[in-house]
Write a protein that holds these residues in place. Structure first.
Motif, short mmCIF file in Angstrom:
data_model
loop_
_atom_site.label_atom_id
_atom_site.label_comp_id
_atom_site.label_asym_id
_atom_site.label_seq_id
_atom_site.Cartn_x
_atom_site.Cartn_y
_atom_site.Cartn_z
N ALA A 19 -40.93 12.12 12.16
CA ALA A 19 -41.68 12.78 11.11
C ALA A 19 -43.15 12.80 11.50
O ALA A 19 -43.74 11.73 11.74
N THR A 68 -42.86 17.76 14.10
CA THR A 68 -41.71 17.01 13.59
C THR A 68 -40.45 17.43 14.35
O THR A 68 -39.68 16.59 14.84
N TYR A 125 -38.58 7.62 0.76
CA TYR A 125 -39.06 8.07 2.08
C TYR A 125 -39.92 7.03 2.78
O TYR A 125 -40.58 7.32 3.77
N ILE A 145 -42.88 15.49 4.81
CA ILE A 145 -41.55 15.17 4.30
C ILE A 145 -40.90 16.38 3.61
O ILE A 145 -41.47 17.48 3.60
N ALA A 169 -39.96 6.51 6.56
CA ALA A 169 -40.70 7.40 7.47
C ALA A 169 -41.70 6.62 8.32
O ALA A 169 -42.01 7.02 9.44
N THR A 171 -37.29 11.93 4.10
CA THR A 171 -37.80 12.41 5.38
C THR A 171 -37.09 13.72 5.71
O THR A 171 -35.97 13.97 5.25
#
Length: 444
Positions: free
Chosen positions: A319, A227, A383, A165, A386, A309
């Motif tokens: 992610a 990612t 987050y 992240i 994610a 994220t």
């Protein structure tokens, strides 16, 4: 020879003494056996051996969860063994299973399970027994539950997802004018917009806009690369006996963007993981790309930190992530009672995983994530989405967290990030190495 009987005040023959001693021994033995077969047996908890690779703050959190489960279940006691993260752990686990001396339970990264399940080193989970302990498929986010399966059977039960992240310093972001009205980082939708935001933060810090250490760490380089690659909407397939299926243009563009960040303005031209984390922790940058597990470090540093994220720069939210997952090593002689104890233990850990979230990880057990207590955790709640866009490594016997494959990635890509090699050449070399691995059988 005569012996004196202190109790009767008379002498006994040797034969009388031996006979009496034997009779007394029989009585004592009978009493001892009665004790073992009754209260003593009921009081002795069954020992459960549990191997994991969690150290540092994660290890402390896990030990607290184990202790709580032990206290609530007097019928068993879980004994953890902590082994070194990475290849040594997985090698020892494979050898223990193959040698008939495995633990009753172990932690594996979900990405490593495909290398073990086909070889019979771990058993599938009994969904009925899981359900009897209050754990069902709908308790998990779809991507996490799908990853737990191999050939239609569930071989792992995820404790968490731990994505890669972006942490950011809210003071730096505020002074740079890049916070949105809700106090969180404003949305950016392209590489150019992200680089512009990082440059605004650099004007505030007078050092760098972004921290990202990568030298000597294939896992760190791979996490960011994969990612960005998955944000292209691209797939990657590793089929034994066949060449790697990959979108080369997306791979090369991802590497070129990564290399462009290291200009000593947006980010330091070179540095390892520790250097990057230390720079962000002391306020030398506005953002940090790293794993959720670094959250305790940032909070300990007293930073005004938030997290999200990594921005979607190529159109598809994604992610990189993995999951710490429970697996059942194959037992040479299965103890059914202990196996049932393992199910109860795992269910207790999952249901108590709010404390695991405090370490930064996103609990896999959705009732915890959906609780108000989790929503009150900041920045964890920022987050949590994610889990819906996580991308696990492409499946293969040689891929996954802590694998040599990630080391090979570093060997071929590090010079690209340092500006010494072209992205196309670095990728071609890595692809060639991968194809060599695909031509070999799974050694496990």
């Amino acid at each position: 020879m005569k012996q004196f009987d202190f109790f009767a005040g008379r002498q006994l023959s040797r034969r009388q003494l031996l006979s009496g001693t034997a009779a007394l021994g029989s009585v004592l033995a009978a009493g001892a056996l009665a004790g073992c077969g009754g209260n003593a047996s009921a009081a002795a908890p069954r020992g459960i051996q549990f191997w994991h690779l969690l150290s540092g703050g994660d290890g402390i959190k896990m030990q607290a969860l184990i202790s709580k489960a032990n206290e609530g279940n007097p019928g068993f006691k879980v004994h953890p063994t902590v082994l070194a993260w990475g290849p040594p752990y997985y090698t020892k686990l494979a050898m223990a299973s193959a040698g008939g001396r495995p633990p009753q339970l172990a932690i594996m990264h979900a990405s490593r399970v495909p290398g073990y399940a086909p070889g019979g080193l771990i058993d599938p989970w009994d969904l009925d027994l899981l359900s009897a302990n209050g754990v069902t498929a709908d308790n998990f986010a779809p991507r996490i539950w799908d990853k737990s399966q191999q050939n239609g059977k569930v071989f792992s039960i995820a404790l968490d997802s731990h994505p890669f992240i972006m942490f950011y310093n809210t003071d730096v972001a505020g002074k740079a004018g890049v916070l949105a009205g809700n106090g969180q980082l404003q949305e950016v939708k392209s590489p150019q917009e992200f680089m512009a935001m990082a440059k605004e933060m650099q004007k505030v810090t007078q050092a760098h806009g972004l921290s990202f250490g990568y030298l000597g760490s294939g896992s760190q380089m791979w996490r960011l690369f994969y990612t960005l690659y998955k944000q292209h909407g691209a797939d990657m397939e590793l089929t034994p006996g066949q060449p790697m299926k990959v979108d080369r243009d997306a791979a090369i563009e991802s590497l070129e963007f990564m290399a462009s960040l290291f200009d000593d303005t947006i980010a330091a031209k070179s540095g390892d993981i520790s250097t990057g984390i230390a720079e962000f922790a002391r306020g030398g940058s506005g953002m940090l790309f790293s794993g959720v597990w670094e959250l305790p470090t940032m909070k300990k540093a007293g930073l005004p930190v938030d997290a999200a994220t990594i921005p979607t720069l190529y159109g598809t939210a994604a992610a990189y992530a993995d999951s710490h997952s429970f697996v059942l090593p194959r037992q040479l002689n299965l103890d059914e009672e202990k196996r049932r104890d393992v199910y109860k233990f795992v269910s207790d850990i999952l249901k108590g995983s709010l404390s695991w979230a405090e370490a930064g990880h996103i609990p896999a057990y959705q009732p915890v994530v959906q609780s108000q207590a989790y929503k009150d955790l900041k920045p964890q709640a920022h987050y949590a989405n994610a889990a819906d866009v996580i991308a696990y490594d492409p499946q293969s016997w040689f891929s996954g967290s802590g694998s040599d494959w990630q080391t090979y990635f570093a060997e071929n890509v590090q010079n690209v990030l340092l500006g010494r090699d072209k992205a196309a050449d670095g990728w071609a070399a890595f692809e060639k190495r991968t194809n060599t691995l695909l031509s070999r059988p799974n050694p496990v």
